[in-house]
Design a protein around this motif. Structure first.
Motif, PDB file in Angstrom:
ATOM      1  N   MET A 198       0.835  -1.205   0.000  1.00 16.87           N
ATOM      2  CA  MET A 198       0.000   0.000   0.000  1.00 16.87           C
ATOM      3  C   MET A 198       0.867   1.251   0.000  1.00 16.87           C
ATOM      4  SD  MET A 198       0.546   1.512   3.105  1.00 16.87           S
ATOM      5  CE  MET A 198      -0.893   2.536   3.267  1.00 16.87           C
ATOM      6  N   THR A 199       0.310   2.348  -0.449  1.00 23.71           N
ATOM      7  CA  THR A 199       1.076   3.588  -0.467  1.00 23.71           C
ATOM      8  C   THR A 199       0.151   4.775  -0.482  1.00 23.71           C
ATOM      9  OG1 THR A 199       2.754   4.844  -1.621  1.00 23.71           O
ATOM     10  CG2 THR A 199       1.118   3.776  -2.979  1.00 23.71           C
ATOM     11  N   LEU A 200       0.643   5.859  -0.024  1.00 21.78           N
ATOM     12  CA  LEU A 200      -0.113   7.094  -0.137  1.00 21.78           C
ATOM     13  C   LEU A 200       0.321   7.885  -1.347  1.00 21.78           C
ATOM     14  CD1 LEU A 200      -0.345   8.401   3.444  1.00 21.78           C
ATOM     15  CD2 LEU A 200      -2.236   8.223   1.840  1.00 21.78           C
ATOM     16  N   SER A 241       2.660   7.712  -4.850  1.00 22.67           N
ATOM     17  CA  SER A 241       3.413   6.833  -5.729  1.00 22.67           C
ATOM     18  C   SER A 241       4.868   7.279  -5.699  1.00 22.67           C
ATOM     19  CB  SER A 241       2.860   6.917  -7.151  1.00 22.67           C
ATOM     20  OG  SER A 241       2.997   8.216  -7.638  1.00 22.67           O
ATOM     21  N   ALA A 268       5.935   1.607  -0.243  1.00 24.54           N
ATOM     22  CA  ALA A 268       5.342   1.882  -1.544  1.00 24.54           C
ATOM     23  C   ALA A 268       5.163   0.585  -2.326  1.00 24.54           C
ATOM     24  CB  ALA A 268       6.228   2.827  -2.325  1.00 24.54           C
ATOM     25  N   THR A 269       4.016   0.382  -2.836  1.00 22.63           N
ATOM     26  CA  THR A 269       3.798  -0.756  -3.731  1.00 22.63           C
ATOM     27  C   THR A 269       3.411  -0.185  -5.085  1.00 22.63           C
ATOM     28  OG1 THR A 269       1.489  -0.893  -3.197  1.00 22.63           O
ATOM     29  CG2 THR A 269       2.997  -2.196  -1.843  1.00 22.63           C
ATOM     30  N   LEU A 273       0.663  -0.003  -6.818  1.00 20.82           N
ATOM     31  CA  LEU A 273      -0.746   0.216  -7.174  1.00 20.82           C
ATOM     32  C   LEU A 273      -0.811   1.141  -8.374  1.00 20.82           C
ATOM     33  CD1 LEU A 273      -2.612   0.845  -3.826  1.00 20.82           C
ATOM     34  CD2 LEU A 273      -2.748  -1.138  -5.336  1.00 20.82           C
ATOM     35  N   GLY A 280      -1.722   4.778  -7.415  1.00 15.56           N
ATOM     36  CA  GLY A 280      -0.710   5.382  -6.562  1.00 15.56           C
ATOM     37  C   GLY A 280      -1.282   6.092  -5.340  1.00 15.56           C
ATOM     38  N   ILE A 281      -2.583   6.107  -5.225  1.00 14.74           N
ATOM     39  CA  ILE A 281      -3.189   6.814  -4.095  1.00 14.74           C
ATOM     40  C   ILE A 281      -3.920   5.804  -3.203  1.00 14.74           C
ATOM     41  CG2 ILE A 281      -4.937   8.533  -3.456  1.00 14.74           C
ATOM     42  CD1 ILE A 281      -2.384   9.734  -4.513  1.00 14.74           C
ATOM     43  N   VAL A 282      -4.025   6.173  -1.966  1.00 14.68           N
ATOM     44  CA  VAL A 282      -4.559   5.261  -0.952  1.00 14.68           C
ATOM     45  C   VAL A 282      -5.915   4.666  -1.336  1.00 14.68           C
ATOM     46  CG1 VAL A 282      -5.790   7.027   0.358  1.00 14.68           C
ATOM     47  CG2 VAL A 282      -4.880   5.020   1.527  1.00 14.68           C
ATOM     48  N   ASP A 310      -6.371   1.255   0.111  1.00 14.27           N
ATOM     49  CA  ASP A 310      -6.054  -0.014   0.744  1.00 14.27           C
ATOM     50  C   ASP A 310      -6.838  -0.222   2.031  1.00 14.27           C
ATOM     51  OD1 ASP A 310      -5.005   2.227   1.576  1.00 14.27           O
ATOM     52  OD2 ASP A 310      -2.914   1.662   1.251  1.00 14.27           O
ATOM     53  N   GLU A 357      -8.239  -0.134   5.566  1.00 13.89           N
ATOM     54  CA  GLU A 357      -8.406   0.942   6.549  1.00 13.89           C
ATOM     55  C   GLU A 357      -7.376   0.825   7.667  1.00 13.89           C
ATOM     56  OE1 GLU A 357     -11.092   4.082   8.161  1.00 13.89           O
ATOM     57  OE2 GLU A 357     -10.021   3.483   6.374  1.00 13.89           O
ATOM     58  N   LEU A 385      -4.354  -0.499   7.905  1.00  9.71           N
ATOM     59  CA  LEU A 385      -2.988  -0.123   7.600  1.00  9.71           C
ATOM     60  C   LEU A 385      -2.873   1.390   7.478  1.00  9.71           C
ATOM     61  CD1 LEU A 385      -1.646  -2.757   5.102  1.00  9.71           C
ATOM     62  CD2 LEU A 385      -0.685  -2.083   7.309  1.00  9.71           C
ATOM     63  N   THR A 386      -3.807   1.967   6.775  1.00  4.26           N
ATOM     64  CA  THR A 386      -3.784   3.417   6.602  1.00  4.26           C
ATOM     65  C   THR A 386      -3.834   4.116   7.953  1.00  4.26           C
ATOM     66  OG1 THR A 386      -5.025   3.089   4.595  1.00  4.26           O
ATOM     67  CG2 THR A 386      -4.897   5.337   5.446  1.00  4.26           C
ATOM     68  N   ARG A 387      -4.724   3.631   8.767  1.00  5.05           N
ATOM     69  CA  ARG A 387      -4.891   4.280  10.065  1.00  5.05           C
ATOM     70  C   ARG A 387      -3.600   4.214  10.881  1.00  5.05           C
ATOM     71  NH1 ARG A 387      -9.890   4.933  14.003  1.00  5.05           N
ATOM     72  NH2 ARG A 387      -8.714   5.811  15.710  1.00  5.05           N
ATOM     73  N   ASN A 441      -0.573   3.961   9.829  1.00  9.10           N
ATOM     74  CA  ASN A 441       0.415   4.883   9.297  1.00  9.10           C
ATOM     75  C   ASN A 441       0.087   6.324   9.622  1.00  9.10           C
ATOM     76  OD1 ASN A 441       2.159   3.061   8.301  1.00  9.10           O
ATOM     77  ND2 ASN A 441       1.307   3.044   6.222  1.00  9.10           N
TER      78      ASN A 441
END
Lengths: 304, 304, 304
Positions: free
Chosen positions: A1-3, A5, C6-7, C9, C12-14, C16, C18, C20-22, C24
């Motif tokens: 996952m990423t915020l 790119s 970074a993966t 995707l 390129g924007i979140v 994914d 919830e 994991l995002t939270r 981070n």
């Protein structure tokens, strides 16, 4: 996952097109704010440390307040504080919970702050303190702390001379907060007689007990109330209205000696946030006069 | 593009040297703040939702206020609110837009808030409300909402009894805001005679019209003003100065019945934020007395 | 290094999970807040630009205030401002540093703000201004600016009629700030005689000198003080207590003409934040009356 790119820019730091950056930042900001300000009340914050937190109202106003994260499971939001800045000032500056306009029959509601959306003060005890949570939060119960004036926040819990809460979800019956409760039971001069008081809710003690509650008020007052309750909208013999009788349920009609806040008109020499707590001499615990401890403490109101 | 150079750390979460992290975070913070607080006024915020936003002054003070994002294209910043907390209090506590020091010829400017940098109150209607935008924003026009006391913000627009705005960029002639306008036209007792009033600017109605404006004031007042304007710095027969005549242009000299705010000295029984709106009985819409609707509403001032 | 793994995707924007995002974001928030609000006082901020900064108290309250980053190495935090909103109001609204409850022997401490935790006002000069730094910061020295009323913050430094600071670390002896100093030397009526004044600390001038200091006060006052000091808790002939004699050390006992702030009781016609600066006529620099410059300036208090 990423915020964001990731590409292999040498410097690794933003230097790219304004538009892309802005888009990403706005998403970042939105998400960041969401987590930072997600809570509408202390109850929604997963933390067990007492202290200052940011909350947000339904319409997006951010504010800071104190959360009690421990009492009976925690999640209590401080929404207001009532204290007597000067017992000698009879409805003068600082009597925000009764009237700052003098003792005046033309102003039966006084400043009206029990049932309006005025907000004032900062959490660390201004002259008067009421935050948007007072009218904005949908709560079930209240908690009350009587904290001696001028203690720092980190000692409020231990310094309190009385702490208690309700646990029967009574606020559900009255619109979810005191703002709505006092719409139903206006704190207004001449709204009814002593028998027209509002609800008296049983309390659970967190510090203190029925006996210690009794002793916070004057010896004569003790004959006309039952400890173990919090009562809303009391009315006295002279038809003055008071907002809260903290820790007690009145049986008699001299509630100006043990109930706080009020409308804008009282019998002369009674008007004020602690209306007539000094009847037989200030802070001497004699006659109708409340104890020095009570008179020199702020009454902090919490919701959950 | 990227904000942070990505490497292949297993955990994927920061754990690196403090210096690098700090550098990146400071850049992040700077950029994030820039987007979060970039706006100097609501006009610069690209959003069409009314509500609370953060703004920043030229010197970096952050504050929250309400933005009207819809009226005539939106972008209106709420900068102040005038209301009468107690018509019975004659220049007492809460008369922040005239005098809280009593009716006193030694204080011709009263509290002086029309032309100083005092800020007070929170957006959700404290006793008095004025934010830094009042003197900090460079604006062209004003918008005014008369909102009944104690409505929640989300209903202000619909609840308003009168809404209008100017559209001739008049503030450009007077320094870009009311702070500067009132430097040119001081709100001060004995500064001139009734003929020395400040500018009267034509308005465009957003809710209401000339006829409904007329009816908000007393029957006798209607004979001496023309609706369809907002007027600044009116002076009455007794040389009292008022700040704003909302919705009207005076033809006569009894402006204490339909203009608001003021200096620190008036004919006895007139002093106050709504100076003499109750001359012939409060809120009865008779004689010189304004209507109940008007008397019990706040006057919200916006810039764009 | 990276904050977010970074993966690849496509967007390129979140998007994914919830959780994991939270996770981070909470880390991000914590770190970001740490940098944003890390400072307990201006001294800890590495920046040499005067202006508004966010600070945090020991218990987590965030607030904005002005930092003077230049005087004698910088790092000065603005914690309070004293000014006379109306010399005609004798301990009325706005006399926050003496009494807003009238001149009353039953209130020897007046509003008590020199030694309590009330906070009020915003940095850009409300009626009264005191932030949590007043009691929260552990400081060594004070700096004082006398700034003519109503100058914008960016001109305070240049507009000041007097600026000075202490440099002998005296606050270490008195608990690290004025809140604690005034616990030791209460600003209270009848606490002692004229000989019981608190410490007089030598000052270093940043703008002005001994001669210009003398001339800010009335001709008669000049005979009974020595310039070149800041003095705390003066007492006058009538046993009234004052908080600060700015720029001077009293030799005589008529300190109501050149010291500011005070308890709640004075000889009649002296009570107020600038107690009797207008004795022989307001702002005329004659007899005991202070100069117009002094009377119309705010006294800004800084800590370092």
């Amino acid at each position: 996952m990423t915020l964001f790119s990731a590409t292999d820019l040498p410097g690794g730091i933003v230097e790219d097109t304004e538009n892309l950056t802005r888009t990403n930042f706005e998403r970042l900001r939105t998400l960041s704010d969401r987590f930072k300000y997600i809570a509408w009340s202390c109850k929604e914050i997963l933390d067990n440390h007492d202290g200052i937190y940011y909350l947000t109202t339904a319409n997006g106003m951010k504010y800071q307040t104190f959360c009690d994260m421990n009492t009976a499971g925690g999640g209590w939001t401080l929404v207001a504080s009532v204290h007597e800045n000067s017992i000698y000032g009879r409805c003068t500056v600082g009597d925000c919970w009764s009237s700052q306009q003098g003792n005046n029959p033309n102003l039966p509601d006084g400043d009206g702050n029990w049932s309006n959306r005025n907000t004032f003060g900062l959490v660390e005890r201004s002259l008067c303190f009421q935050n948007p949570g007072y009218y904005d939060i949908a709560a079930k119960d209240v908690s009350v702390w009587h904290v001696p004036n001028n203690f720092p926040m980190e000692h409020w819990n231990l310094a309190a001379i009385l702490r208690y809460h309700t646990e029967n979800n009574f606020l559900r019956l009255y619109g979810g907060n005191l703002f709505n409760l006092f719409k139903q039971f206006p704190v207004r001069y001449n709204i009814g007689s002593c028998s027209n008081r509002g609800p008296a809710i049983p309390i659970v003690y967190d510090h203190g007990n029925r006996e210690s509650t009794r002793n916070l008020y004057g010896p004569k007052s003790r004959n006309e109330f039952d400890p173990g309750f919090i009562t809303f909208r009391a009315i006295n013999n002279e038809l003055g209205a008071m907002a809260i009788c903290s820790g007690v349920k009145p049986r008699g009609c001299n509630s100006e000696h043990y109930c706080i806040g009020g409308g804008g008109y009282f019998h002369p020499d009674q008007c004020g946030d602690f209306p007539s707590f000094d009847w037989d001499r200030l802070g001497r615990d004699q006659g109708w006069s409340a104890s020095k401890e009570m008179t020199e403490s702020a009454v902090l109101l919490f919701y959950r």
